[in-house]
Design an enzyme around this catalytic site. Structure first.
Site, PDB file in Angstrom:
ATOM      1  N   TYR A 166      -0.333   4.441   0.405  1.00 35.41           N
ATOM      2  CA  TYR A 166      -1.639   3.949   0.810  1.00 35.41           C
ATOM      3  C   TYR A 166      -1.715   2.428   0.728  1.00 35.41           C
ATOM      4  O   TYR A 166      -0.833   1.784   0.163  1.00 35.41           O
ATOM      5  CB  TYR A 166      -2.742   4.599  -0.038  1.00 35.41           C
ATOM      6  CG  TYR A 166      -2.890   4.054  -1.451  1.00 35.41           C
ATOM      7  CD1 TYR A 166      -1.943   4.324  -2.429  1.00 35.41           C
ATOM      8  CD2 TYR A 166      -3.984   3.269  -1.812  1.00 35.41           C
ATOM      9  CE1 TYR A 166      -2.091   3.824  -3.723  1.00 35.41           C
ATOM     10  CE2 TYR A 166      -4.143   2.775  -3.098  1.00 35.41           C
ATOM     11  CZ  TYR A 166      -3.185   3.057  -4.056  1.00 35.41           C
ATOM     12  OH  TYR A 166      -3.324   2.567  -5.320  1.00 35.41           O
TER      13      TYR A 166
ATOM     14  N   ARG B  37       3.657  -4.497   3.485  1.00 40.43           N
ATOM     15  CA  ARG B  37       3.937  -3.667   2.311  1.00 40.43           C
ATOM     16  C   ARG B  37       3.899  -2.178   2.670  1.00 40.43           C
ATOM     17  O   ARG B  37       4.693  -1.391   2.153  1.00 40.43           O
ATOM     18  CB  ARG B  37       2.960  -3.963   1.180  1.00 40.43           C
ATOM     19  CG  ARG B  37       3.337  -3.217  -0.102  1.00 40.43           C
ATOM     20  CD  ARG B  37       2.504  -3.613  -1.294  1.00 40.43           C
ATOM     21  NE  ARG B  37       1.101  -3.308  -1.090  1.00 40.43           N
ATOM     22  CZ  ARG B  37       0.123  -3.734  -1.885  1.00 40.43           C
ATOM     23  NH1 ARG B  37       0.408  -4.507  -2.927  1.00 40.43           N
ATOM     24  NH2 ARG B  37      -1.130  -3.423  -1.644  1.00 40.43           N
TER      25      ARG B  37
ATOM     26  N   ARG C 256       4.408  25.325   2.011  1.00 37.22           N
ATOM     27  CA  ARG C 256       4.763  24.491   0.861  1.00 37.22           C
ATOM     28  C   ARG C 256       6.251  24.597   0.611  1.00 37.22           C
ATOM     29  O   ARG C 256       6.780  25.709   0.500  1.00 37.22           O
ATOM     30  CB  ARG C 256       3.986  24.947  -0.378  1.00 37.22           C
ATOM     31  CG  ARG C 256       4.316  24.132  -1.632  1.00 37.22           C
ATOM     32  CD  ARG C 256       3.488  24.583  -2.821  1.00 37.22           C
ATOM     33  NE  ARG C 256       3.761  23.749  -3.993  1.00 37.22           N
ATOM     34  CZ  ARG C 256       4.686  24.035  -4.905  1.00 37.22           C
ATOM     35  NH1 ARG C 256       5.414  25.142  -4.812  1.00 37.22           N
ATOM     36  NH2 ARG C 256       4.879  23.227  -5.942  1.00 37.22           N
TER      37      ARG C 256
ATOM     38  N   LYS D 167       3.787   1.987  -3.037  1.00 42.96           N
ATOM     39  CA  LYS D 167       2.356   2.247  -3.287  1.00 42.96           C
ATOM     40  C   LYS D 167       2.013   3.694  -2.940  1.00 42.96           C
ATOM     41  O   LYS D 167       1.406   3.981  -1.905  1.00 42.96           O
ATOM     42  CB  LYS D 167       1.500   1.246  -2.494  1.00 42.96           C
ATOM     43  CG  LYS D 167       0.069   1.129  -3.001  1.00 42.96           C
ATOM     44  CD  LYS D 167      -0.571  -0.132  -2.485  1.00 42.96           C
ATOM     45  CE  LYS D 167      -2.060  -0.202  -2.759  1.00 42.96           C
ATOM     46  NZ  LYS D 167      -2.428  -0.184  -4.171  1.00 42.96           N
TER      47      LYS D 167
ATOM     48  N   GLU E 239       1.517  -3.894 -15.886  1.00 42.86           N
ATOM     49  CA  GLU E 239       0.386  -4.313 -15.029  1.00 42.86           C
ATOM     50  C   GLU E 239      -0.845  -3.539 -15.472  1.00 42.86           C
ATOM     51  O   GLU E 239      -0.793  -2.749 -16.411  1.00 42.86           O
ATOM     52  CB  GLU E 239       0.710  -4.049 -13.558  1.00 42.86           C
ATOM     53  CG  GLU E 239       1.026  -2.602 -13.247  1.00 42.86           C
ATOM     54  CD  GLU E 239       1.554  -2.364 -11.826  1.00 42.86           C
ATOM     55  OE1 GLU E 239       1.236  -3.151 -10.928  1.00 42.86           O
ATOM     56  OE2 GLU E 239       2.275  -1.362 -11.639  1.00 42.86           O
TER      57      GLU E 239
ATOM     58  N   LEU F 207       3.703  -2.938  -8.987  1.00 43.40           N
ATOM     59  CA  LEU F 207       3.382  -3.084  -7.567  1.00 43.40           C
ATOM     60  C   LEU F 207       3.436  -4.573  -7.205  1.00 43.40           C
ATOM     61  O   LEU F 207       2.967  -5.416  -7.973  1.00 43.40           O
ATOM     62  CB  LEU F 207       1.982  -2.531  -7.274  1.00 43.40           C
ATOM     63  CG  LEU F 207       1.673  -2.520  -5.776  1.00 43.40           C
ATOM     64  CD1 LEU F 207       2.442  -1.404  -5.073  1.00 43.40           C
ATOM     65  CD2 LEU F 207       0.193  -2.373  -5.518  1.00 43.40           C
TER      66      LEU F 207
HETATM   67  N1  PDD Z   1      -4.690  -1.237  -6.325  1.00 44.74           N
HETATM   68  N2  PDD Z   1      -0.925  -2.844  -9.348  1.00 44.74           N
HETATM   69  C1  PDD Z   1      -1.372  -1.606  -9.108  1.00 44.74           C
HETATM   70  C2  PDD Z   1      -0.857  -0.482  -9.922  1.00 44.74           C
HETATM   71  C3  PDD Z   1      -2.320  -1.382  -8.089  1.00 44.74           C
HETATM   72  O1  PDD Z   1      -2.764  -0.130  -7.849  1.00 44.74           O
HETATM   73  C4  PDD Z   1      -2.819  -2.493  -7.353  1.00 44.74           C
HETATM   74  C5  PDD Z   1      -3.815  -2.319  -6.234  1.00 44.74           C
HETATM   75  C6  PDD Z   1      -2.320  -3.775  -7.647  1.00 44.74           C
HETATM   76  C7  PDD Z   1      -2.768  -4.995  -6.901  1.00 44.74           C
HETATM   77  O2  PDD Z   1      -2.254  -5.031  -5.606  1.00 44.74           O
HETATM   78  P1  PDD Z   1      -3.035  -5.753  -4.415  1.00 44.74           P
HETATM   79  O3  PDD Z   1      -3.276  -7.147  -4.860  1.00 44.74           O
HETATM   80  O4  PDD Z   1      -2.097  -5.671  -3.285  1.00 44.74           O
HETATM   81  O5  PDD Z   1      -4.322  -4.995  -4.208  1.00 44.74           O
HETATM   82  C8  PDD Z   1      -1.363  -3.912  -8.648  1.00 44.74           C
HETATM   83  C9  PDD Z   1      -5.591  -0.959  -5.249  1.00 44.74           C
HETATM   84  C10 PDD Z   1      -6.584  -2.042  -5.022  1.00 44.74           C
HETATM   85  C11 PDD Z   1      -6.240   0.410  -5.469  1.00 44.74           C
HETATM   86  O6  PDD Z   1      -5.500   1.292  -5.867  1.00 44.74           O
HETATM   87  O7  PDD Z   1      -7.420   0.587  -5.202  1.00 44.74           O
END
Ligand code: PDD
Length: 286
Positions: free
Chosen positions: A33, A52, A101, A150, A182, A206
């Site tokens: 996503y 990405r 499945r 992601k 993170e 990420l």
């Molecule tokens: N989340 N690390 C993780 C684990 C994340 O899920 C996200 C983003 C980030 C930051 O990435 P970016 O700057 O590209 O948004 C870092 C999104 C916003 C979400 O899951 O809603």
């Protein structure tokens, strides 16, 4: 208001949008996503999110659902149809379904499932939470080893947010082998003696699109940035801390595990970076 959402080529009222119960996104979390923010009705860093997404798909040997230009059109159309001035566009691509499945991937010609929807978030830029700053707890990072992809495997990050909520806090930072990886849904930073410290990129975190922009803007503003591993104790002893993400931009952190940072209010570097980032985002939005 009923949202208009996008599913596999169609724009539909959210109540009419359907995906198969055999979809591998649903059964196996076999999906990736992106979340792209919207300011002034325009997309922030669409190019970074598209690149990405392509990387996530490639890493999982998943087909691209359409071209980057088509994706941009879908994003823009949804923003327009739903009258989004400030908010988010959520995009998900799953490996689709061949009607049953099975752990084994379906044949390569199985079409991926592409779903997009908007989230209206008035006040995304002028967010009161950013003026207060976030309180965070630290928890163990027990996620899988490819956090650079992601994927929609977000159960542990959700549990982490719930643990924070139970502790009267806003979010959690994840710690692995003694070092902060993170946040549950953001990248993590602390500031000590004017220097911004964050973990280097690897498969363990990420590769945040906001991180990339904020690091560039910090350097352009003559701020010192160091990429290295850091412990939660270092962060607790910092002058200030913050997180970055597409959904919250630069979010100051004012407390870690009950320890107030600095005077317990958002620090000057985090506040400045938030300002610079939002300014630049508005200027470069498409
Ligand atoms: N989340 N690390 C993780 C684990 C994340 O899920 C996200 C983003 C980030 C930051 O990435 P970016 O700057 O590209 O948004 C870092 C999104 C916003 C979400 O899951 O809603």
């Amino acid at each position: 208001m009923t949202r208009t959402v996008y599913v596999n080529g169609e724009y539909l009222p959210e109540t009419e949008a359907k995906v198969s119960i055999f979809d591998r996104g649903f059964l196996m979390a076999d999906a990736v996503y992106e979340v792209t923010s919207v300011l002034d009705g325009k997309l922030i860093d669409f190019e970074g999110h598209a690149v990405r997404l392509k990387r996530s798909l490639d890493e999982l040997d998943m087909a691209e659902p359409c071209t980057k230009e088509e994706l941009l059109d879908i994003h823009r159309k949804l923003v327009e149809l739903n009258g989004i001035d400030e908010g988010l566009v959520y995009l998900q691509v799953s490996r689709g379904s061949d009607g049953d499945r099975d752990f084994v991937f379906p044949s390569a010609d199985t079409p991926p499932t592409l779903v997009l929807f908007t989230q209206n978030k008035p006040g995304l830029a002028d967010n009161p939470a950013a003026k207060k700053g976030a309180k965070i707890i630290s928890i163990e990072d027990i996620r899988w080893g490819r956090r650079d992809i992601k994927t929609v495997q977000l159960l542990y990050p959700s549990i982490g947010k719930m643990m924070a909520k139970k502790a009267g806090c806003d979010d959690a930072w994840l710690v692995e082998d003694g070092f902060v990886t993170e946040g549950t849904s953001n990248n993590a930073y602390f500031v000590k003696a004017g220097k911004i410290v964050t973990r280097p990129l690897s498969n363990n975190i990420l590769h945040g699109i906001t991180r990339k922009a904020v690091m560039r803007l910090a350097k352009e503003a003559q701020m010192e940035v160091e990429e290295r591993l850091f412990t939660i104790d270092e962060a607790k002893a910092a002058d200030e801390a913050f997180t970055t993400s597409a959904s919250a931009f630069v979010m100051p952190v004012v407390e870690i595990d009950g320890v107030a940072l600095g005077d317990g209010t958002p620090g000057p570097i985090a506040r400045r970076l938030r300002e610079i980032y939002i300014d630049e985002a508005r200027k470069t939005a498409i």
